[in-house]
Design a protein around this motif. Structure first.
Motif, short mmCIF file in Angstrom:
data_model
loop_
_atom_site.label_atom_id
_atom_site.label_comp_id
_atom_site.label_asym_id
_atom_site.label_seq_id
_atom_site.Cartn_x
_atom_site.Cartn_y
_atom_site.Cartn_z
N LEU A 131 29.59 1.44 6.25
CA LEU A 131 29.24 2.75 6.20
C LEU A 131 29.34 3.59 4.54
CD1 LEU A 131 31.00 4.49 9.43
CD2 LEU A 131 28.41 4.33 8.91
N ILE A 132 30.72 3.05 4.09
CA ILE A 132 30.76 3.68 2.60
C ILE A 132 29.72 3.16 1.90
CG2 ILE A 132 32.44 3.42 0.74
CD1 ILE A 132 34.71 3.50 2.92
N LEU A 133 29.53 1.61 2.10
CA LEU A 133 28.37 1.06 1.08
C LEU A 133 27.33 1.74 1.16
CD1 LEU A 133 29.04 -2.67 1.74
CD2 LEU A 133 29.00 -1.49 -0.40
N GLU A 134 26.97 2.19 2.23
CA GLU A 134 25.46 2.74 2.40
C GLU A 134 25.41 4.08 1.47
OE1 GLU A 134 24.49 3.89 6.43
OE2 GLU A 134 24.51 1.72 7.07
N ARG A 135 26.63 4.67 1.31
CA ARG A 135 26.60 5.78 0.59
C ARG A 135 27.05 5.74 -1.06
NH1 ARG A 135 27.27 6.38 5.52
NH2 ARG A 135 26.31 8.01 6.66
N GLU A 136 27.64 4.54 -1.18
CA GLU A 136 28.34 4.25 -2.54
C GLU A 136 27.42 3.21 -3.23
OE1 GLU A 136 30.39 7.01 -2.77
OE2 GLU A 136 31.50 5.50 -3.98
N TRP A 137 26.73 2.21 -2.68
CA TRP A 137 26.19 1.31 -3.34
C TRP A 137 24.70 1.55 -3.51
CZ3 TRP A 137 22.95 -2.85 -0.98
CH2 TRP A 137 22.76 -3.78 -1.97
N PRO A 138 23.92 1.28 -4.54
CA PRO A 138 24.50 0.82 -5.79
C PRO A 138 24.98 1.67 -6.77
CG PRO A 138 22.01 0.82 -5.68
CD PRO A 138 22.41 1.39 -4.59
N LYS A 139 24.59 3.05 -6.55
CA LYS A 139 25.03 4.18 -7.57
C LYS A 139 26.46 3.98 -7.98
CE LYS A 139 24.15 8.59 -9.21
NZ LYS A 139 24.98 9.90 -8.80
N HIS A 140 27.34 4.37 -6.97
CA HIS A 140 28.83 4.32 -7.54
C HIS A 140 29.44 3.08 -7.40
CE1 HIS A 140 28.78 8.74 -7.89
NE2 HIS A 140 28.31 8.63 -6.71
N TRP A 141 28.70 1.93 -7.08
CA TRP A 141 29.62 0.90 -6.86
C TRP A 141 28.72 -0.40 -7.24
CZ3 TRP A 141 32.73 -0.64 -1.78
CH2 TRP A 141 33.35 -1.88 -1.94
N PRO A 142 28.15 -0.22 -8.38
CA PRO A 142 27.00 -1.22 -8.73
C PRO A 142 27.42 -2.74 -8.70
CG PRO A 142 27.85 -0.08 -10.79
CD PRO A 142 28.68 0.59 -9.59
N SER A 143 28.77 -2.98 -8.63
CA SER A 143 29.06 -4.25 -8.78
C SER A 143 29.57 -4.61 -7.46
CB SER A 143 30.41 -4.44 -9.72
OG SER A 143 31.42 -3.56 -9.19
N PHE A 144 29.24 -4.21 -6.18
CA PHE A 144 29.58 -4.69 -5.15
C PHE A 144 29.32 -6.03 -4.88
CE2 PHE A 144 28.31 -5.27 -0.69
CZ PHE A 144 29.28 -5.50 -0.06
N ILE A 145 27.98 -6.53 -5.05
CA ILE A 145 27.59 -7.82 -4.70
C ILE A 145 28.26 -8.87 -5.42
CG2 ILE A 145 25.84 -9.74 -4.64
CD1 ILE A 145 25.41 -7.88 -2.41
N PRO A 146 28.42 -8.83 -6.98
CA PRO A 146 29.34 -9.64 -7.64
C PRO A 146 30.88 -9.72 -7.02
CG PRO A 146 28.10 -8.34 -9.19
CD PRO A 146 27.70 -7.97 -7.66
N ASP A 147 31.03 -8.33 -6.95
CA ASP A 147 32.57 -8.27 -6.62
C ASP A 147 32.99 -8.92 -5.01
OD1 ASP A 147 33.24 -6.58 -8.09
OD2 ASP A 147 33.29 -4.73 -7.03
N ILE A 148 32.18 -8.85 -4.07
CA ILE A 148 32.41 -9.57 -2.83
C ILE A 148 32.02 -11.01 -2.93
CG2 ILE A 148 30.05 -9.37 -1.88
CD1 ILE A 148 31.37 -8.74 0.78
N VAL A 149 31.11 -11.44 -3.69
CA VAL A 149 30.91 -12.97 -3.85
C VAL A 149 32.06 -13.63 -4.53
CG1 VAL A 149 29.31 -14.73 -5.01
CG2 VAL A 149 28.37 -12.70 -3.95
N GLY A 150 32.58 -12.77 -5.57
CA GLY A 150 33.74 -13.28 -6.33
C GLY A 150 34.72 -13.70 -5.58
N ALA A 151 35.10 -12.37 -4.90
CA ALA A 151 36.31 -12.26 -3.74
C ALA A 151 36.39 -13.56 -2.96
CB ALA A 151 36.40 -10.95 -3.32
N SER A 152 35.06 -14.06 -2.56
CA SER A 152 35.01 -14.64 -1.23
C SER A 152 35.43 -16.31 -1.81
CB SER A 152 33.39 -14.97 -1.02
OG SER A 152 32.91 -13.99 -0.55
N LYS A 153 35.31 -16.46 -3.02
CA LYS A 153 35.75 -17.81 -3.69
C LYS A 153 37.17 -17.91 -3.66
CE LYS A 153 31.60 -18.60 -6.02
NZ LYS A 153 30.50 -18.27 -7.10
#
Lengths: 1075, 327
Positions: A131-153
């Motif tokens: 729900l937060i992502l729908e409101r924040e991504w990509p504008k306020h959280w441009p790095s979401f995808i790299p963040d989550i992919v990075g964290a996954s490792k």
């Protein structure tokens, strides 16, 4: 209890520190308490949740509460605030919540054990994050995808939960976005996801290649499955994804279901021919793997019956895969993978034998498409040489048919062996307390029958010799006992009955003669009434399915009918019903043959029936008698010569008329006879017989109707007086008494008879002159003066509607009389609320609709006060939450607007008085969430209203403050006025929307008013926006972009308008375009 | 095709009673049924014999019918012979009275002792029903056991104050709004099922002449009950029955013939015969008023004509259709 309330108030005091123990105990009370205490706890929690500051407590609760339910409750608070007021929170707060949730998710999911234990909590956290992502991504959280992919490792457990988050995000954005976010926003999110997909893909690939953690791999495959429908095709076809799926995962029992689903998703993709090779390889490789897992000689039916859930699912998924593959790529595979196609078909045949309807339906859909396709290649033609002489089946010609021949033969066998039941009869008690049989129209089982029948008909066309052989063999097995059972016999006879008409007439005849002979032999051979009754029913079912045969063989037909008459005396369960049902079926299909003199006969058979009617029906139940009468009515309806038909009708109605006359005569001497329960019951029964006769005879029933009409209306009046009298005497409860119920039944049947006949009549003058005046006098007068509203029959309104619909403009002159009698008194019944008297409500609006459609001038001649009442009642209608009433109301309004526009003078005063008011009321329902189902109709009406203003059809000023405007400026002035008005209405109703939001919305309403779909989606976007407080930041609504799109729509619309000469006002056309 | 029609007519049935009046009279039908292998006379003889040998607990059967008590096991009935097919209804269902009425066969062969051992009864048009007066109500059940209606009557057991029970075999005439009484199964708790027909009729008429109010409509007797007369089967009596026009029961649907010694048994009995008035002239060689002869369906033919027609047909019918069907 007082203490609970007292303590609870502490929770709402945001100056104090939150007492977690107290909250925990209240939540506990809400979940496991009872009675007053529980109600109190619920109230406290609801109040707390709705408090604007509630969300500030969430972190404390999540941190310190040890109760899962309390934590869940806290997340609900958070969810609410994110959904409605995220944009109004200060940025740092948003960042804080975001970080907090992310941290919490990482903490909970990092450890496999915790993640497993707190699964439900974790998935709720995931949902909040999305729900937060729908409101924040990509504008306020441009790095979401790299963040989550990075964290996954970092670790596998975390990675597994991240997969779940990505899956959720994909579903929210791609599957459920409509109505939850604006179109343009959904598009932006989709674009972001596609453009950053490569990182996600790499992550998936990495897991699939390297992980030995089964749970993680499983989640990854599940997530991948959600992606396959939208990812750029290159990821699928130009990577090793497909081979990994097939060779690494398909044969692993733990993964084979999800893998097969992935492959099905891929097989269903619509691509160009460039991926033909990839599809062929996918098919061939999958088939090779399947063969190792599931040998082709396995008995899938048995395996399924014994299998566990996962194994059963695998069979279902396999069916889905094969059907999708063959339907999407049939021609390609036929060309390149012949052998594998045959194997796939072999699997499908085996799966089609599984005794699970849902799986069979999957296969059937494919079989139906295949059979239809093969049939259409060379459709059925009437050969010049009769088929039975050539003795060859018509499969020969096409190579494709030969290729499929063996499979289709097996398929015929399967379908014949499991044919579904063609009709369902339900025995129910109706509102009048009578036990009646109802034929079900739209059940699952009947739809299955229809699909199977269609398929079997195609299959019979493709090779009727084979179809006939299978059916005759199976019939033999009934006779020799190897397959004998009631169920098997029924199934076989349903199959035999389903291919009626698919063979050439001579072949059909030969086939049918064999079938009937065998069945008769079987009937003779089996002992016991039960057996014989089943076999007899099946014979009659088959015979009834072949009217062409019956019509061609009179003596056979006559014998069948006499047999049915014989069965009408049979007391064994169900035989009489079967006889009556078959009789009416045959009567409908062969009606003409009963009124003509047949070869070898002296008179038409109808004569014989009419002279023995009392003997034939003497053992039947009333409902069966009614069916019998309807059937005979169909026969008589086939006699077109009036002078022959009328005496037939007279004799046909002789019995009921004798009883009718007798009761009427008694009643003329002593009207109290009409209070005798038996007499009332008999009248209702006779009226029912008349209703059925009318249904079958159509307009010619007039001769009988004329005979009883005035007496019937008098009986109606007396019944009505009796009912009112009884209610006046003993209160409304008396209507539940059997006698009063039968009296109402007499009234209802009278109305039904009249409206049924009027709707079938073909001489408006006759109806209008002879039947309407007494009806209006008796029935309307009675309706109006009835002192007890609940004693008014709603059918009066529907009868009037039927009359207006049938006689159309002819009835215009009667409308004032109808309205005088029913309008005010019905309105008084329904204007107190939206629920009472639902039938009166529905019928009242249907009457209004019919008058509006056919007798509109009657509306125009109403005095203004009455017209306003009509319009108010229409507005009242579309505010209902009862769907049918609201829909009717909107239909009436739309039609009314169109009708009004046809009358220039009336139109202008109408617009001046009501335009703005109507607009306001329509907007009130558009923005009411309980009316979203009618959004298309709302859009249609609004678009129409804006169009007429724009086109200058409104020739008066809508702005009451500026009543006079120069004609050349009028349209523009009205447009501006309406736009401002709408903007103001919206602004007042939704003060949390920004000026820009409202501006874009209103402009769009005008720009899109020629495109109903676009208009509706625009409204839908608006409805998404009103749910959420935007605050100052409306950037992610992409309003400028939306404005640009709307401008393009406007240009487009102008272009279209310009292409039609005269559409645009000459003042609007640019100079250079004018000569 | 002829074969097919023939076997459709003869072998398609649910109930297999021979000579049932639900199907066409054997002599007036176009096809000979296979089920009539044993002749009627023989079946009559056997039924009478069985009647003598079998003692059946008529009293209990009657009580059960009257009081709707169907809970009793049927152990005591096991010795009854198959031909009697005589099982009381097992459960108290709405259709417990199904198939309890004694039905006739077509009178095919005129019995040798017709004039001495049989009684003729005029039979008006109507709906056959069982009238059960018991526990203070008079209830009417159709042949298939459905409750048609219930009301108050003077019949013993049929009104509120009465604790008796009575069961009658009746015809409901809708037009005349009355019940014609054909037979009696039980009267005032006296079971009459096991009594001979002649005695039952004697009893019935005795009771009705004692209390004429049965035949009058009144507040306490909702519909009139009218017993039908019986006469010995002489040609003169039969012609008289057909001739009488002014009777409440005319015009007739047909004539019933009861063997004087027959008991009342449920279902079709060869000891009850049935003829339509127009058949009487051919089967019993009696005079039938023109009024009835006109009602003879045109498609009905007499035997000689029928046989003639059939021969002609068979000769010139190398029937092409038939050939195809056999192919």
């Amino acid at each position: 209890m007082a203490t609970l309330a007292e303590q609870a108030s502490k929770l709402l005091d945001f100056d104090q520190k939150l007492d977690i123990t107290l909250l925990d105990s209240i939540v506990g009370c809400m979940y496991s308490g009872a009675g007053e205490q529980q109600r109190l706890a619920r109230d406290v929690l609801t109040t707390l949740k709705e408090h604007p500051q509630a969300w500030t407590r969430v972190d404390t609760i999540l941190e310190f509460s040890s109760n899962q339910e309390t934590k869940y409750y806290a997340l609900q608070i958070l969810e609410a605030v994110i959904k409605t007021r995220w944009k109004t929170l200060p940025r740092e707060q948003c960042e804080g919540i975001k970080k907090y949730i992310v941290g919490l998710i990482i903490k909970t999911s990092s450890e496999n054990e915790t993640a497993e234990r707190e699964k439900v909590y974790l998935s709720k956290l995931n949902m909040v994050l999305v729900l937060i992502l729908e409101r924040e991504w990509p504008k306020h959280w441009p790095s979401f995808i790299p963040d989550i992919v990075g964290a996954s490792k970092t670790n596998e457990s975390l990675c597994q939960n991240n997969m779940a988050i990505l899956k959720l995000l994909s579903e929210e954005v791609f599957d459920f976005s409509s109505g939850n976010m604006t179109q343009i926003k959904a598009k932006h999110l989709k674009d972001s996801m596609c453009s950053e997909f490569s990182q996600i893909f790499q992550l998936c690939q990495f897991v699939m290649d390297n992980s030995a953690n089964a749970a993680l791999v499983g989640s990854t495959l599940e997530t991948l499955l959600r992606f396959l429908s939208w990812v750029p095709l290159g990821y699928i076809f130009e990577t090793k994804l497909i081979t990994t799926l097939i060779f690494k995962f398909l044969n692993v029992p733990l993964f084979r279901n999800v893998t097969l689903k992935c492959l099905t998703e891929i097989a269903g993709l619509a691509t160009g021919p460039q991926y033909d090779d990839a599809f062929a390889a996918l098919f061939a490789q999958t088939m090779a793997q399947l063969e190792l897992m599931l040998p082709l000689d396995i008995n899938i039916k048995e395996a399924f019956a014994k299998g566990h859930d996962a194994e059963q699912n695998f069979i279902q998924n396999l069916a889905m895969f094969l059907c999708t593959m063959l339907r999407q790529h049939g021609p390609l595979m036929e060309r390149r993978e012949k052998g594998n196609v045959l194997k796939a078909l072999q699997y499908l045949l085996l799966i089609s034998e599984v005794e699970e309807t849902e799986i069979f339906k999957i296969c059937l859909e494919y079989w139906n498409a295949l059979a239809a396709d093969l049939y259409r290649e060379t459709p059925f033609t009437i050969p010049t040489v009769p088929m039975f002489m050539t003795k060859t089946s018509n499969t020969g010609s096409s190579a494709r048919r030969i290729f499929y021949q063996a499979v289709l033969s097996r398929l015929r066998y399967i379908i014949i062996s499991r044919m579904a039941k063609p009709e369902e009869v339900l025995v129910v008690e109706n509102e009048n307390g009578e036990v009646v049989r109802e034929f079900m129209k739209d059940t699952d089982s009947i739809n299955l029958y229809k699909n199977m029948r269609e398929t079997l008909v195609y299959l019979t066309h493709l090779d009727y010799v084979d179809a006939e052989r299978i059916m005759t063999d199976k019939l033999q097995n009934q006779v020799n006992g190897t397959e004998w059972s009631w169920k098997n016999l029924n199934t076989l006879c349903w199959a035999i009955g389903s291919i009626s008409g698919a063979m050439h007439e001579e072949d059909e005849k030969r086939f049918l003669v064999t079938v009937i002979k065998e069945l008769l032999g079987l009937c003779e051979q089996k002992k016991g009434k039960d057996n014989k009754a089943i076999i007899a029913s099946n014979i009659m079912y088959v015979v009834g399915q072949y009217p062409r045969f019956l019509r061609a063989h009179w003596r056979f037909l006559k014998t069948v009918v006499n047999k049915l008459f014989e069965f009408m005396h049979e007391t064994h369960d169900g035989v009489q019903d079967m006889a009556c049902d078959t009789f009416i079926k045959i009567a409908q299909k062969c009606r003409r043959h009963f009124v003509q003199v047949q070869a070898g006969e002296v008179t038409p058979f109808i004569e014989e029936i009419l002279s023995t009617i009392s003997t034939i029906i003497c053992d039947l139940q009333p409902q069966q008698v009614h069916t019998f009468y309807e059937a005979v009515g169909y026969m008589i309806s086939a006699q077109n010569e009036k002078f022959v038909q009328e005496p037939l009708i007279e004799r046909y109605m002789l019995l009921p008329n004798q009883v009718w006359d007798d009761i009427i005569n008694q009643a003329t001497r002593n009207v109290d006879v009409l209070k005798d329960p038996d007499a009332v019951k008999q009248l209702a029964n006779i009226l029912k017989t008349n209703v059925r006769a009318c249904k079958a005879l159509g307009h010619p029933y007039v001769s009988q109707l004329g005979r009883i009409y005035l007496d019937m209306l008098n009986v109606y009046k007396v019944m009505s007086e009796n009912i009112s009298g009884a209610i006046a005497l003993s209160g409304e409860n008396v209507t539940k008494q059997p006698l009063i119920k039968s009296m109402r039944l007499v009234k209802k049947e009278t109305l039904k008879l009249i409206s049924d006949w009027v709707s079938r009549s073909n001489d408006p003058e006759l109806v209008l002159d002879n039947f309407i005046p007494p009806l209006l006098n008796a029935v309307l007068y009675d309706y109006q003066r009835c002192a007890v509203p609940s004693a008014r029959e709603p059918e009066v309104l529907s009868t009037m509607a039927t009359i207006v619909n049938k006689l159309e403009a002819h009835t215009t002159s009667n409308v004032p009389k109808i309205f005088d009698a029913v309008f005010q008194c019905t309105l008084d019944m329904i204007n107190k609320n939206f629920e009472e008297f639902p039938e009166h409500r529905t019928n009242f609006y249907l009457l209004l609709q019919s008058v509006n459609n056919h007798c509109f001038p009657a509306f125009l001649s109403l005095p203004p006060a009455q017209f306003k009442l009509v319009l108010d009642s229409i507005i009242w209608a579309f505010k209902h939450t009862m769907r049918n009433v609201a829909d009717t109301g909107l239909d009436i309004l739309y039609q009314l607007l169109q009708n009004v526009s046809q009358h220039e003078q009336a139109a202008q005063s109408f617009y001046q008085t009501y335009y703005i008011e109507i607009l306001q009321h329509v907007f009130s329902v558009v923005t009411d969430t309980s009316h979203t189902a009618a959004l298309t109709m709302h859009a249609t009406i609004l678009a129409y209203m804006f169009t007429i203003v724009e086109m200058g059809k409104v020739a008066v000023s809508l702005n009451s403050a500026v009543p006079v405007v120069a004609p050349e400026n009028l349209a523009a002035a009205n447009v501006i006025f309406v736009q401002n008005f709408v903007a103001e209405v919206l602004h007042n109703a939704f003060p949390h929307l920004t000026q820009l939001q409202i501006k874009v919305t209103v402009e769009g309403l005008f720009n899109l008013d020629q495109d109903i779909t676009g208009f509706r989606e625009h409204l839908r976007d608006f409805l998404v926006q009103i749910k959420e407080f935007t605050g100052d930041d409306d950037s992610d609504l992409y309003l400028e972009e939306r404005e640009g799109e709307l401008r393009r729509a406007q240009d487009e619309k102008r272009k279209v308008q310009m292409s039609v000469p005269g559409i645009l006002n000459p003042h609007e056309i640019a100079e250079e375009m004018q000569d | 095709m002829d074969n097919l029609i023939g076997s459709l007519e003869s072998s398609l049935s649910v109930s297999t009673e021979p000579c049932s009046t639900a199907i066409a009279h054997p002599r007036f039908s176009q096809f000979k049924s296979k089920t009539w292998k044993i002749n009627q006379e023989e079946r009559r003889r056997k039924t009478l014999e069985n009647q003598k040998q079998n003692r059946y607990d008529y009293y209990n059967h009657c009580r059960r019918l009257a009081e709707s008590d169907f809970s009793v096991d049927e152990e005591c009935l096991s010795e009854t012979q198959e031909e009697m097919e005589w099982l009381p209804p097992k459960t108290k269902t709405p259709r417990a009275y199904r198939d309890q009425i004694m039905l006739s066969e077509w009178l095919d062969e005129v019995p040798a002792d017709f004039e001495t051992s049989w009684l003729a009864m005029p039979c008006p048009v109507g709906k056959r029903c069982l009238v059960v007066a018991s526990r203070g109500w008079t209830r009417v059940y159709s042949k298939s056991g459905y409750l048609i209606t219930e009301f108050q009557s003077f019949l013993p057991g049929g009104f509120r104050q009465s604790s008796d029970s009575t069961i009658l075999d009746c015809l409901w005439n809708e037009l005349k709004q009355c019940y014609f009484v054909l037979d009696v199964l039980s009267w005032s708790r006296v079971p009459l099922l096991g009594c001979e027909a002649e005695f039952r009729f004697y009893w019935l008429h005795g009771k009705f002449s004692e209390q004429p109010e049965f035949g009058v409509k009144s507040d306490k007797n909702r519909y009139p009950f009218i017993p039908l007369p019986t006469k010995s089967c002489t040609k003169g009596n039969i012609e008289d029955l057909l001739m009488m026009e002014k009777q409440s029961w005319s015009p007739l649907d047909g004539l019933l013939f009861y063997h004087k010694l027959g008991y009342y048994t449920p279902g079709v009995s060869p000891l009850v015969g049935w003829l339509k008035p127009f058949m009487v002239s051919e089967i019993l060689k009696a005079n039938v008023p023109e009024f009835y002869m006109q009602k003879k369906p045109l498609s009905y033919v007499n035997i000689q004509q029928h046989l003639k027609r059939k021969n002609v047909k068979e000769k010139h019918d190398g029937n092409s259709v038939e050939m195809l069907a056999k192919e």
